[in-house]
Design a protein around this motif. Sequence first.
Motif, PDB file in Angstrom:
ATOM      1  N   SER A  22       0.825  -1.214   0.000  1.00 40.67           N
ATOM      2  CA  SER A  22       0.000   0.000   0.000  1.00 40.67           C
ATOM      3  C   SER A  22       0.852   1.254   0.000  1.00 40.67           C
ATOM      4  N   GLY A  23       1.951   1.228  -0.773  1.00 42.41           N
ATOM      5  CA  GLY A  23       2.726   2.446  -1.004  1.00 42.41           C
ATOM      6  C   GLY A  23       2.052   3.253  -2.108  1.00 42.41           C
ATOM      7  N   ILE A  24       2.738   4.281  -2.576  1.00 39.40           N
ATOM      8  CA  ILE A  24       2.146   5.152  -3.604  1.00 39.40           C
ATOM      9  C   ILE A  24       1.770   4.360  -4.856  1.00 39.40           C
ATOM     10  N   ILE A  44      -6.310  -4.650  -1.085  1.00 34.58           N
ATOM     11  CA  ILE A  44      -4.869  -4.362  -0.943  1.00 34.58           C
ATOM     12  C   ILE A  44      -4.376  -5.050   0.324  1.00 34.58           C
ATOM     13  N   LEU A  45      -3.273  -5.762   0.221  1.00 34.72           N
ATOM     14  CA  LEU A  45      -2.670  -6.406   1.396  1.00 34.72           C
ATOM     15  C   LEU A  45      -1.365  -5.688   1.715  1.00 34.72           C
ATOM     16  N   GLU A  46      -1.202  -5.322   2.967  1.00 36.89           N
ATOM     17  CA  GLU A  46      -0.024  -4.540   3.380  1.00 36.89           C
ATOM     18  C   GLU A  46       0.585  -5.182   4.623  1.00 36.89           C
ATOM     19  N   GLY A  53       7.352   0.914   3.697  1.00 37.60           N
ATOM     20  CA  GLY A  53       8.465   0.794   2.745  1.00 37.60           C
ATOM     21  C   GLY A  53       9.158   2.133   2.613  1.00 37.60           C
ATOM     22  N   ALA A  54       8.762   2.898   1.584  1.00 39.10           N
ATOM     23  CA  ALA A  54       9.363   4.212   1.343  1.00 39.10           C
ATOM     24  C   ALA A  54       8.331   5.329   1.266  1.00 39.10           C
ATOM     25  N   SER A  55       7.101   4.994   0.931  1.00 40.27           N
ATOM     26  CA  SER A  55       6.134   6.056   0.596  1.00 40.27           C
ATOM     27  C   SER A  55       5.732   6.927   1.778  1.00 40.27           C
ATOM     28  N   LYS A  57       7.990   7.388   4.286  1.00 37.15           N
ATOM     29  CA  LYS A  57       9.273   7.650   4.962  1.00 37.15           C
ATOM     30  C   LYS A  57      10.100   8.700   4.215  1.00 37.15           C
ATOM     31  N   ASN A  58       9.690   9.031   3.004  1.00 39.91           N
ATOM     32  CA  ASN A  58      10.597   9.789   2.118  1.00 39.91           C
ATOM     33  C   ASN A  58      10.680  11.276   2.466  1.00 39.91           C
ATOM     34  N   ALA A  59      11.485  12.001   1.665  1.00 42.19           N
ATOM     35  CA  ALA A  59      11.780  13.399   1.978  1.00 42.19           C
ATOM     36  C   ALA A  59      10.784  14.374   1.361  1.00 42.19           C
ATOM     37  N   GLY A  60       9.924  13.874   0.473  1.00 40.01           N
ATOM     38  CA  GLY A  60       8.898  14.738  -0.109  1.00 40.01           C
ATOM     39  C   GLY A  60       9.401  15.734  -1.136  1.00 40.01           C
ATOM     40  N   PHE A  61      10.511  15.396  -1.814  1.00 43.00           N
ATOM     41  CA  PHE A  61      10.973  16.245  -2.907  1.00 43.00           C
ATOM     42  C   PHE A  61      10.149  15.890  -4.148  1.00 43.00           C
ATOM     43  N   ALA A  62       9.522  16.888  -4.733  1.00 38.50           N
ATOM     44  CA  ALA A  62       8.807  16.646  -5.986  1.00 38.50           C
ATOM     45  C   ALA A  62       9.739  17.103  -7.097  1.00 38.50           C
ATOM     46  N   GLY A 228      11.096  -2.236  -2.905  1.00 40.43           N
ATOM     47  CA  GLY A 228      12.374  -2.710  -2.345  1.00 40.43           C
ATOM     48  C   GLY A 228      12.320  -4.140  -1.804  1.00 40.43           C
ATOM     49  N   PHE A 229      11.105  -4.657  -1.623  1.00 41.64           N
ATOM     50  CA  PHE A 229      10.943  -6.012  -1.076  1.00 41.64           C
ATOM     51  C   PHE A 229      10.607  -7.002  -2.188  1.00 41.64           C
ATOM     52  N   ALA A 230      10.651  -6.519  -3.440  1.00 44.31           N
ATOM     53  CA  ALA A 230      10.146  -7.318  -4.568  1.00 44.31           C
ATOM     54  C   ALA A 230      10.817  -8.687  -4.658  1.00 44.31           C
ATOM     55  N   ARG A 242      18.509   0.930   1.537  1.00 44.21           N
ATOM     56  CA  ARG A 242      17.999   1.691   2.690  1.00 44.21           C
ATOM     57  C   ARG A 242      18.452   3.139   2.575  1.00 44.21           C
ATOM     58  N   ALA A 243      17.578   4.041   2.985  1.00 38.88           N
ATOM     59  CA  ALA A 243      17.956   5.464   3.019  1.00 38.88           C
ATOM     60  C   ALA A 243      17.649   5.984   4.425  1.00 38.88           C
ATOM     61  N   GLN A 244      18.635   6.630   5.039  1.00 33.87           N
ATOM     62  CA  GLN A 244      18.489   7.122   6.415  1.00 33.87           C
ATOM     63  C   GLN A 244      18.246   8.627   6.437  1.00 33.87           C
ATOM     64  N   TYR A 267      23.383  13.566  -0.707  1.00 31.20           N
ATOM     65  CA  TYR A 267      22.771  14.180   0.479  1.00 31.20           C
ATOM     66  C   TYR A 267      21.651  15.113   0.019  1.00 31.20           C
ATOM     67  N   TYR A 268      20.585  15.176   0.804  1.00 33.45           N
ATOM     68  CA  TYR A 268      19.465  16.046   0.440  1.00 33.45           C
ATOM     69  C   TYR A 268      18.832  16.597   1.713  1.00 33.45           C
ATOM     70  N   PHE A 269      18.391  17.842   1.653  1.00 32.18           N
ATOM     71  CA  PHE A 269      17.711  18.416   2.819  1.00 32.18           C
ATOM     72  C   PHE A 269      16.649  19.407   2.376  1.00 32.18           C
TER      73      PHE A 269
HETATM   74  C1  LIG Z   1      14.357   8.116   3.084  1.00 28.72           C
HETATM   75  C2  LIG Z   1      13.797   8.201   1.700  1.00 28.72           C
HETATM   76  C3  LIG Z   1      13.731   9.434   1.051  1.00 28.72           C
HETATM   77  C4  LIG Z   1      13.168   9.506  -0.223  1.00 28.72           C
HETATM   78  N1  LIG Z   1      12.985  10.749  -0.768  1.00 28.72           N
HETATM   79  C5  LIG Z   1      12.323  10.850  -1.937  1.00 28.72           C
HETATM   80  C6  LIG Z   1      12.003  12.128  -2.451  1.00 28.72           C
HETATM   81  O1  LIG Z   1      12.268  13.148  -1.834  1.00 28.72           O
HETATM   82  N2  LIG Z   1      11.388  12.211  -3.666  1.00 28.72           N
HETATM   83  C7  LIG Z   1      11.047  11.078  -4.368  1.00 28.72           C
HETATM   84  O2  LIG Z   1      10.520  11.201  -5.481  1.00 28.72           O
HETATM   85  N3  LIG Z   1      11.290   9.850  -3.868  1.00 28.72           N
HETATM   86  C8  LIG Z   1      11.907   9.716  -2.675  1.00 28.72           C
HETATM   87  N4  LIG Z   1      12.148   8.474  -2.159  1.00 28.72           N
HETATM   88  C9  LIG Z   1      11.726   7.299  -2.923  1.00 28.72           C
HETATM   89  C10 LIG Z   1      10.221   7.054  -2.845  1.00 28.72           C
HETATM   90  O3  LIG Z   1       9.784   7.191  -1.512  1.00 28.72           O
HETATM   91  C11 LIG Z   1       9.925   5.632  -3.364  1.00 28.72           C
HETATM   92  O4  LIG Z   1      10.418   5.519  -4.680  1.00 28.72           O
HETATM   93  C12 LIG Z   1       8.417   5.358  -3.398  1.00 28.72           C
HETATM   94  O5  LIG Z   1       7.825   5.629  -2.153  1.00 28.72           O
HETATM   95  C13 LIG Z   1       8.192   3.891  -3.775  1.00 28.72           C
HETATM   96  O6  LIG Z   1       6.824   3.633  -3.686  1.00 28.72           O
HETATM   97  P1  LIG Z   1       6.303   2.144  -3.810  1.00 28.72           P
HETATM   98  O7  LIG Z   1       4.841   2.198  -3.631  1.00 28.72           O
HETATM   99  O8  LIG Z   1       6.842   1.533  -5.056  1.00 28.72           O
HETATM  100  O9  LIG Z   1       7.023   1.359  -2.638  1.00 28.72           O
HETATM  101  P2  LIG Z   1       6.785   1.405  -1.056  1.00 28.72           P
HETATM  102  O10 LIG Z   1       6.347   2.711  -0.599  1.00 28.72           O
HETATM  103  O11 LIG Z   1       8.009   0.827  -0.445  1.00 28.72           O
HETATM  104  O12 LIG Z   1       5.566   0.407  -0.885  1.00 28.72           O
HETATM  105  C14 LIG Z   1       5.697  -0.980  -0.933  1.00 28.72           C
HETATM  106  C15 LIG Z   1       4.812  -1.566   0.148  1.00 28.72           C
HETATM  107  O13 LIG Z   1       4.769  -2.977   0.013  1.00 28.72           O
HETATM  108  C16 LIG Z   1       4.686  -3.539   1.317  1.00 28.72           C
HETATM  109  N5  LIG Z   1       5.117  -4.935   1.215  1.00 28.72           N
HETATM  110  C17 LIG Z   1       6.336  -5.387   0.856  1.00 28.72           C
HETATM  111  N6  LIG Z   1       6.346  -6.730   0.801  1.00 28.72           N
HETATM  112  C18 LIG Z   1       5.103  -7.137   1.148  1.00 28.72           C
HETATM  113  C19 LIG Z   1       4.487  -8.423   1.271  1.00 28.72           C
HETATM  114  N7  LIG Z   1       5.138  -9.538   1.001  1.00 28.72           N
HETATM  115  N8  LIG Z   1       3.178  -8.496   1.657  1.00 28.72           N
HETATM  116  C20 LIG Z   1       2.476  -7.341   1.921  1.00 28.72           C
HETATM  117  N9  LIG Z   1       3.015  -6.107   1.803  1.00 28.72           N
HETATM  118  C21 LIG Z   1       4.310  -5.997   1.412  1.00 28.72           C
HETATM  119  C22 LIG Z   1       5.621  -2.650   2.131  1.00 28.72           C
HETATM  120  O14 LIG Z   1       5.342  -2.758   3.510  1.00 28.72           O
HETATM  121  C23 LIG Z   1       5.348  -1.269   1.537  1.00 28.72           C
HETATM  122  O15 LIG Z   1       4.369  -0.556   2.273  1.00 28.72           O
HETATM  123  C24 LIG Z   1      12.725   8.343  -0.895  1.00 28.72           C
HETATM  124  C25 LIG Z   1      12.819   7.111  -0.263  1.00 28.72           C
HETATM  125  C26 LIG Z   1      13.337   7.026   1.034  1.00 28.72           C
HETATM  126  C27 LIG Z   1      13.407   5.681   1.702  1.00 28.72           C
END
Ligand SMILES: Cc1cc2nc3c(=O)[nH]c(=O)nc-3n(C[C@H](O)[C@H](O)[C@H](O)COP(=O)(O)OP(=O)(O)OC[C@H]3O[C@@H](n4cnc5c(N)ncnc54)[C@H](O)[C@@H]3O)c2cc1C
Length: 371
Positions: A22-24, A44-46, A53-55, A57-62, A228-230, A242-244, A267-269
Amino acid sequence: MNLSYWEIKSWFSHVDYTIVGSGIVGLSCALSLKDRFPKANILILEKGILPQGASSKNAGFACFGSLSEILDDLTTHTEEEVINIVKKRVEGLQLLRSNLGDKNINYLQYGGYELFSKEDDMLYESCLSKRAQINAFLKPVFKEEVFSLVENKFHFKNIKEYYIFKQFEEQIDTGKMIESLLHKALSKGIKILNNVQVKSYEENNNRVNVNSNLFEFSTSKLLIATNGFASQLIEEPVKPARAQVLITKPIENLHINGTFHLDKGYYYFRNIDNRILFGGGRNLDFKGEETTEFSQTELIQNTLERILKTTILPNHSFEIEYRWSGIMGVGNQKQAIVKQLSNNVYCGVRLGGMGVAIGSTIGKDLSLLIS
Ligand SMILES: Cc1cc2nc3c(=O)[nH]c(=O)nc-3n(C[C@H](O)[C@H](O)[C@H](O)COP(=O)(O)OP(=O)(O)OC[C@H]3O[C@@H](n4cnc5c(N)ncnc54)[C@H](O)[C@@H]3O)c2cc1C
């Protein structure tokens, strides 16, 4: 988990589309499917309590790419590929804004800046000398000059005296974005179950049997949006990265507005709520950060704090309030993987560090694989 007749009938019978994640991407895919097939039963299963994951947690840069990134991409991709990557990001951001509305994601147009460290003469000179050429290259997309030069108006230290300014870069509130997506999905009748981890699946008589940590059921189509868990579920070239990040407590008289990229974007801020959110440093330990574990390391956190003190906020006292990490999906190519994997299984993964920009489009493209 022992399910009742009612639970089986309401939640797990006649499921048309099951989305994992349930990411973006997962949420945008579900919304696009609902638009196209209003009567469809979508689940949707999450695995997390929240999207995990990342959606969220990210920095919100568009953003659509800094000057040094575009120059770097031109050494590994053709001009046509690079233009298409930039276009995809611009279109993705437009789609995100039109799907959710600027107010609901706190979309702000402060612009973006690329900073160069004092020692980085080569990169700085190369960016300055190729700026006009890249502006001309991007003219068909933006119609206006994209990259300009500005003096060090925020008084950062240890950097070159000019920044590269990108007038079209914006920032959003990541929490609001994911909250709005979840709200919209639920309001359209899309079901979301949290704390459910899909462990495996198999195709059977034109349906897909899904096995999770809690129950099994079958669905007509399975769409995998786990980024990232694909590689835990499918065999595609996606590695976790991983991004901290850390964020300060509110700082008085903080006059820094915008999104900032430093050291080739490693680095980004940005400003948010009178604080500075600062992330990066994966280049200090690429191998160690190739993990799906949510934690922080001393090496990276200490480096972030040091740069914050010496370069970004040399004239402010500050305290760190929170630290966290998120997991991205990366590979040796910038394009995301959006494809059909078998008769009834599809994936949209590997969004790199650009999911805010491209996530809405990738979710939509994933839904369009289904006719
Ligand atoms: C710290 C950080 C900063 C970032 N900053 C930016 C930024 O400023 N601008 C930008 O454009 N991008 C940024 N990104 C990247 C952006 O956040 C990701 O590219 C985007 O969120 C990916 O979305 P997604 O839906 O593909 O994945 P995710 O958001 O990771 O969603 C995947 C979901 O799948 C779930 N999942 C995984 N495996 C399973 C399973 N087996 N069963 C059920 N659920 C599962 C996870 O829990 C997760 O919620 C950043 C990322 C990080 C980590």
